[in-house]
Design an enzyme around this catalytic site. Structure first.
Site, mmCIF file in Angstrom:
data_model
loop_
_atom_site.group_PDB
_atom_site.id
_atom_site.type_symbol
_atom_site.label_atom_id
_atom_site.label_comp_id
_atom_site.label_asym_id
_atom_site.label_seq_id
_atom_site.Cartn_x
_atom_site.Cartn_y
_atom_site.Cartn_z
ATOM 1 C CG ASN A 58 -3.877 2.430 -80.177
ATOM 2 O OD1 ASN A 58 -2.950 2.834 -80.619
ATOM 3 N ND2 ASN A 58 -4.562 2.340 -80.958
ATOM 4 C CD1 TRP A 59 -0.193 4.309 -74.484
ATOM 5 C CD2 TRP A 59 1.316 4.813 -74.934
ATOM 6 N NE1 TRP A 59 0.588 3.815 -73.579
ATOM 7 C CE2 TRP A 59 1.595 4.163 -73.510
ATOM 8 C CE3 TRP A 59 3.024 4.981 -75.132
ATOM 9 C CZ2 TRP A 59 2.563 4.134 -72.885
ATOM 10 C CZ3 TRP A 59 4.192 4.797 -73.688
ATOM 11 C CH2 TRP A 59 3.585 4.228 -73.250
ATOM 12 C CE LYS A 60 -6.760 4.782 -80.082
ATOM 13 N NZ LYS A 60 -8.067 4.782 -80.175
ATOM 14 C CG HIS A 110 -6.412 1.579 -83.931
ATOM 15 N ND1 HIS A 110 -7.524 2.891 -84.705
ATOM 16 C CD2 HIS A 110 -6.642 1.036 -83.567
ATOM 17 C CE1 HIS A 110 -7.852 2.922 -83.593
ATOM 18 N NE2 HIS A 110 -7.067 1.570 -82.785
ATOM 19 C CD GLU A 164 -8.081 6.256 -84.205
ATOM 20 O OE1 GLU A 164 -7.122 5.900 -83.442
ATOM 21 O OE2 GLU A 164 -9.142 5.882 -82.371
ATOM 22 C CD GLU A 194 -9.892 -1.288 -81.089
ATOM 23 O OE1 GLU A 194 -9.485 -1.627 -79.659
ATOM 24 O OE2 GLU A 194 -9.062 -0.927 -82.124
ATOM 25 N N GLY A 214 -13.188 5.779 -78.454
ATOM 26 C CA GLY A 214 -13.046 7.090 -77.586
ATOM 27 C C GLY A 214 -14.369 7.893 -77.890
ATOM 28 C CB SER A 256 -15.689 2.868 -74.185
ATOM 29 O OG SER A 256 -15.392 3.988 -75.161
ATOM 30 N N GLY A 273 -7.715 2.435 -75.763
ATOM 31 C CA GLY A 273 -6.786 3.726 -76.144
ATOM 32 C C GLY A 273 -6.582 4.365 -74.586
ATOM 33 N N GLY A 274 -7.616 5.108 -74.108
ATOM 34 C CA GLY A 274 -7.554 6.188 -73.590
ATOM 35 C C GLY A 274 -6.806 5.455 -71.863
HETATM 36 P P1 13P Z 1 -10.445 3.744 -76.456
HETATM 37 O O1 13P Z 1 -9.624 2.923 -75.399
HETATM 38 O O2 13P Z 1 -10.134 4.940 -76.027
HETATM 39 O O3 13P Z 1 -12.110 3.873 -77.132
HETATM 40 O O4 13P Z 1 -9.508 2.665 -78.223
HETATM 41 C C1 13P Z 1 -9.951 1.512 -77.936
HETATM 42 C C2 13P Z 1 -8.981 1.797 -79.453
HETATM 43 O O5 13P Z 1 -9.161 2.259 -80.821
HETATM 44 C C3 13P Z 1 -7.274 0.597 -78.615
HETATM 45 O O6 13P Z 1 -7.241 0.931 -80.291
#
Ligand code: 13P
Length: 250
Positions: A10-12, A96, A98, A168, A174, A213, A234-235
């Site tokens: 997920n590149w956000k 998600h 966010e 999640e 993050g 994470s 994510g990251g």
């Molecule tokens: P991180 O892997 O950066 O913690 O993000 C997780 C996430 O929200 C994937 O959708």
């Protein structure tokens, strides 16, 4: 039949179109590597980059990070499902944390979106998870249960086979504070039993991911859990090398 492992990036709100295309070019090798390993992979870029990524690597599974539940209309700034379909996108991340936190997404709006995706024959990654305050108050299962039951309400058993659910915990996203593998298994197993209660044994086919994470160093521990079928990352999904390490370490 065993559930295939799924690693989804997920590149956000990251990567320009040019950066997304560069990754898509590299993803040809990643995909070949993932196939060798028997792992499914995919990425979720911003709307603007979806068509470009698909064009560079049509074989790669590409998801939108959100969609609207109406086909068209007066919803400034939103994107409709037929518009995604037109450019060959058939996966969408829904709910998600966010989106829930910053954009007022609720279990009810998630449900409308999931029903619309079902009608369109598209695959959702439906995200659930508790906040830090809910976790500390011991309300994780209560919160997740409501998200799962309200979000998936009215979907058909047949459709559930293609639905992907991601657990999640918000406090782990993050933050580098990833949930333990025991917590991940406990809640992913709990989600599978909720799905079984509503939809029956199709629950054994539903892929449930852990997210929060996830890094090349810890991905293996999660994937060893019997109800964790993959990861939503994510990251650590942003760099090709790190994505490759994730596949390798699964
Ligand atoms: P991180 O892997 O950066 O913690 O993000 C997780 C996430 O929200 C994937 O959708």
């Amino acid at each position: 039949m065993a559930r295939r492992k799924l690693l989804f990036g997920n590149w956000k709100m990251n990567k320009t179109i040019a950066e997304s295309k560069a990754f898509a070019e590299e993803s040809k090798k990643l995909l070949a590597f993932a196939k060798e390993k028997g792992v499914d992979i995919g990425v979720a870029p911003v709307y603007l980059s979806l068509a470009a990524v698909k064009e560079v690597n049509p074989e790669l599974t590409v998801a939108a990070e959100n969609c609207h539940f109406e086909d068209h209309g007066a919803f400034t700034g939103e994107i409709a499902i037929p518009m995604l379909k037109e450019i060959g996108i058939d996966w969408v991340i829904i709910g998600h944390s966010e989106r829930r936190t910053y954009f007022a997404e609720t279990n009810e709006t998630c449900n409308k979106k999931l029903l619309a995706l079902q009608a369109a024959g598209m695959t959702p990654i439906y995200c659930v998870g508790e906040t830090l305050a809910e976790y500390e108050a011991g309300k994780t299962k209560e919160v997740v249960k409501e998200q799962v039951l309200k979000g998936l309400k009215g979907l058909s058993k047949e459709y559930m086979e293609q639905v992907v659910i991601a657990y999640e915990p918000v406090w782990s996203i993050g933050t580098g504070k990833n949930a333990s593998k025991e917590i991940a298994q406990d809640i992913c197993g709990f989600i599978r039993e909720l799905v079984r209660g509503e939809f029956g044994d199709v629950a054994d086919k539903v892929r449930i991911l852990y997210g929060g994470s996830v890094k090349p160093e810890n991905v293996h521990d999660y994937l060893l859990q019997k109800d964790v079928d993959g990861a939503l990352v994510g990251g650590a999904s942003l760099k090709v090398e790190s994505f490759k390490q994730l596949i390798e370490n699964i």
